[in-house]
Design a protein around this motif. Structure first.
Motif, mmCIF file in Angstrom:
data_model
loop_
_atom_site.group_PDB
_atom_site.id
_atom_site.type_symbol
_atom_site.label_atom_id
_atom_site.label_comp_id
_atom_site.label_asym_id
_atom_site.label_seq_id
_atom_site.Cartn_x
_atom_site.Cartn_y
_atom_site.Cartn_z
ATOM 1 N N LEU A 62 25.409 10.845 4.273
ATOM 2 C CA LEU A 62 25.366 11.247 2.871
ATOM 3 C C LEU A 62 26.616 10.764 2.140
ATOM 4 O O LEU A 62 27.729 10.785 2.697
ATOM 5 N N ASP A 63 26.426 10.348 0.904
ATOM 6 C CA ASP A 63 27.539 9.890 0.074
ATOM 7 C C ASP A 63 28.545 11.032 -0.077
ATOM 8 O O ASP A 63 28.253 12.064 -0.684
ATOM 9 N N GLU A 64 29.731 10.837 0.479
ATOM 10 C CA GLU A 64 30.706 11.923 0.511
ATOM 11 C C GLU A 64 31.310 12.233 -0.850
ATOM 12 O O GLU A 64 31.926 13.286 -1.034
ATOM 13 N N ARG A 65 31.119 11.344 -1.810
ATOM 14 C CA ARG A 65 31.681 11.579 -3.145
ATOM 15 C C ARG A 65 30.640 12.055 -4.160
ATOM 16 O O ARG A 65 30.986 12.370 -5.301
ATOM 17 N N SER A 66 29.389 12.104 -3.751
ATOM 18 C CA SER A 66 28.333 12.468 -4.687
ATOM 19 C C SER A 66 28.316 13.972 -4.960
ATOM 20 O O SER A 66 28.537 14.787 -4.053
ATOM 21 N N LYS A 67 27.990 14.312 -6.206
ATOM 22 C CA LYS A 67 27.823 15.709 -6.597
ATOM 23 C C LYS A 67 26.348 16.044 -6.830
ATOM 24 O O LYS A 67 26.025 17.097 -7.386
ATOM 25 N N PRO A 78 22.987 17.564 -6.531
ATOM 26 C CA PRO A 78 22.516 18.771 -5.824
ATOM 27 C C PRO A 78 21.380 18.490 -4.843
ATOM 28 O O PRO A 78 21.207 19.239 -3.881
ATOM 29 N N ARG A 79 20.623 17.419 -5.065
ATOM 30 C CA ARG A 79 19.551 17.082 -4.128
ATOM 31 C C ARG A 79 20.120 16.646 -2.783
ATOM 32 O O ARG A 79 19.534 16.923 -1.731
ATOM 33 N N LEU A 80 21.267 15.975 -2.811
ATOM 34 C CA LEU A 80 21.917 15.596 -1.561
ATOM 35 C C LEU A 80 22.494 16.823 -0.861
ATOM 36 O O LEU A 80 22.422 16.935 0.376
ATOM 37 N N ALA A 81 23.037 17.740 -1.642
ATOM 38 C CA ALA A 81 23.558 18.976 -1.057
ATOM 39 C C ALA A 81 22.442 19.774 -0.402
ATOM 40 O O ALA A 81 22.618 20.342 0.696
ATOM 41 N N ALA A 82 21.262 19.796 -1.040
ATOM 42 C CA ALA A 82 20.122 20.504 -0.470
ATOM 43 C C ALA A 82 19.650 19.839 0.825
ATOM 44 O O ALA A 82 19.284 20.523 1.794
ATOM 45 N N LEU A 83 19.681 18.509 0.842
ATOM 46 C CA LEU A 83 19.314 17.782 2.059
ATOM 47 C C LEU A 83 20.271 18.122 3.201
ATOM 48 O O LEU A 83 19.842 18.330 4.344
ATOM 49 N N LYS A 84 21.548 18.158 2.879
ATOM 50 C CA LYS A 84 22.554 18.457 3.895
ATOM 51 C C LYS A 84 22.329 19.847 4.478
ATOM 52 O O LYS A 84 22.347 20.038 5.707
ATOM 53 N N THR A 85 22.076 20.828 3.620
ATOM 54 C CA THR A 85 21.838 22.198 4.076
ATOM 55 C C THR A 85 20.571 22.272 4.929
ATOM 56 O O THR A 85 20.559 22.897 6.007
ATOM 57 N N ARG A 86 19.524 21.624 4.482
ATOM 58 C CA ARG A 86 18.257 21.643 5.206
ATOM 59 C C ARG A 86 18.402 21.014 6.584
ATOM 60 O O ARG A 86 17.896 21.549 7.582
ATOM 61 N N ALA A 87 19.086 19.869 6.642
ATOM 62 C CA ALA A 87 19.265 19.186 7.925
ATOM 63 C C ALA A 87 20.057 20.061 8.893
ATOM 64 O O ALA A 87 19.691 20.187 10.076
#
Length: 250
Positions: free
Chosen positions: A29-34, A36-45
């Motif tokens: 995941l892009d470590e600099r991105s804000k 929220p869809r990426l944050a949700a993916l991270k939590t789900r994974a």
């Protein structure tokens, strides 16, 4: 030997986590991105026990190989190669059980987006396998996997050294080999697909070579009502495959 593969994009990641989490090894995941869809993916994974790792955008670019990754690249578990011998065994088994195999043969498709779209449509139409040549055609790049939206992890994609020789053994099993051509006199809708079928399609413009055409049992054309003379191969594949679905469902 099996090798790790990558897919890319938020939609592809969500579909893989939902339908095939066992095929996901890690999310980058892009470590600099804000986003929220990426944050949700991270939590789900993480809830599913799938590792995640932050990565700089340039590293994601390298892994995605030109695909629009939207800040996420999926590393897939090792995917075993499906070879021609395994396909033949699968076809023999299906025929012995009274099933009617449906194969999609793509010749000379160079654009990974077209391949991905064909795979997505083929999986939706219950195609048993997609066959492509080893040379002069695109492979399963991250861009193709992204467009396929998970279909590349479900549907066998079989690479063969010679499409002509593959058509020979396919015909020997009694599978009807149907080629598409703008110049064909038979309509797509006048053909019976309620038999074992291999649909053979070539690139827009060049079409299929005489060597391929002479090995096919019938040639069909999609009736065109407008001024456009031909369709993109992925669109044409969708039109043809869902006519097969319509007939087989009737």
């Amino acid at each position: 030997m099996a090798t790790s593969k990558y897919s890319a994009g938020i939609h592809a990641a969500n579909r893989l986590l939902k339908s095939m989490p066992e095929k996901v090894r890690k999310l980058y995941l892009d470590e600099r991105s804000k986003n929220p869809r990426l944050a949700a993916l991270k939590t789900r994974a993480r809830e599913m026990g799938i590792p995640t790792q932050g990565a700089r955008s340039h590293r994601l670019d390298d892994m995605a190989q030109g695909a629009a990754h939207q800040g996420v690249v999926i590393e897939l578990t090792d995917l075993p190669n499906i070879d021609e011998a395994a396909l033949r065994a699968s076809v023999e088994s299906a025929l012995a059980l009274g099933r009617k195999p449906l194969l999609l043969i793509l010749v000379g498709v160079q654009d990974p987006h077209n391949l991905g779209a064909c795979l997505r449509t083929a999986e939706a139409a219950a195609v048993d396998a997609v066959i492509v040549p080893r040379t002069r055609a695109t492979g399963l790049t991250p861009a193709a996997r992204k467009v396929a939206s998970g279909a590349a992890e479900i549907l066998p994609l079989v690479t063969v050294p010679s499409i002509a020789r593959a058509l020979d053994w396919i015909g020997s099993y009694g599978i009807r080999r149907i080629a598409t051509s703008d110049a064909a006199s038979d309509s797509l809708y006048a053909c019976d697909y309620r038999v074992p079928t291999a649909l053979v399609m070539g690139p827009e413009g060049d079409g299929l070579s005489p060597e391929i055409m002479q090995r096919c049992d019938q040639t069909i054309a999609i009736p065109m009502a407008g001024v456009v003379e031909s369709l993109n191969v992925s669109v044409a594949a969708a039109v043809c495959l869902f006519e097969v679905v319509r007939q087989r469902s009737a």
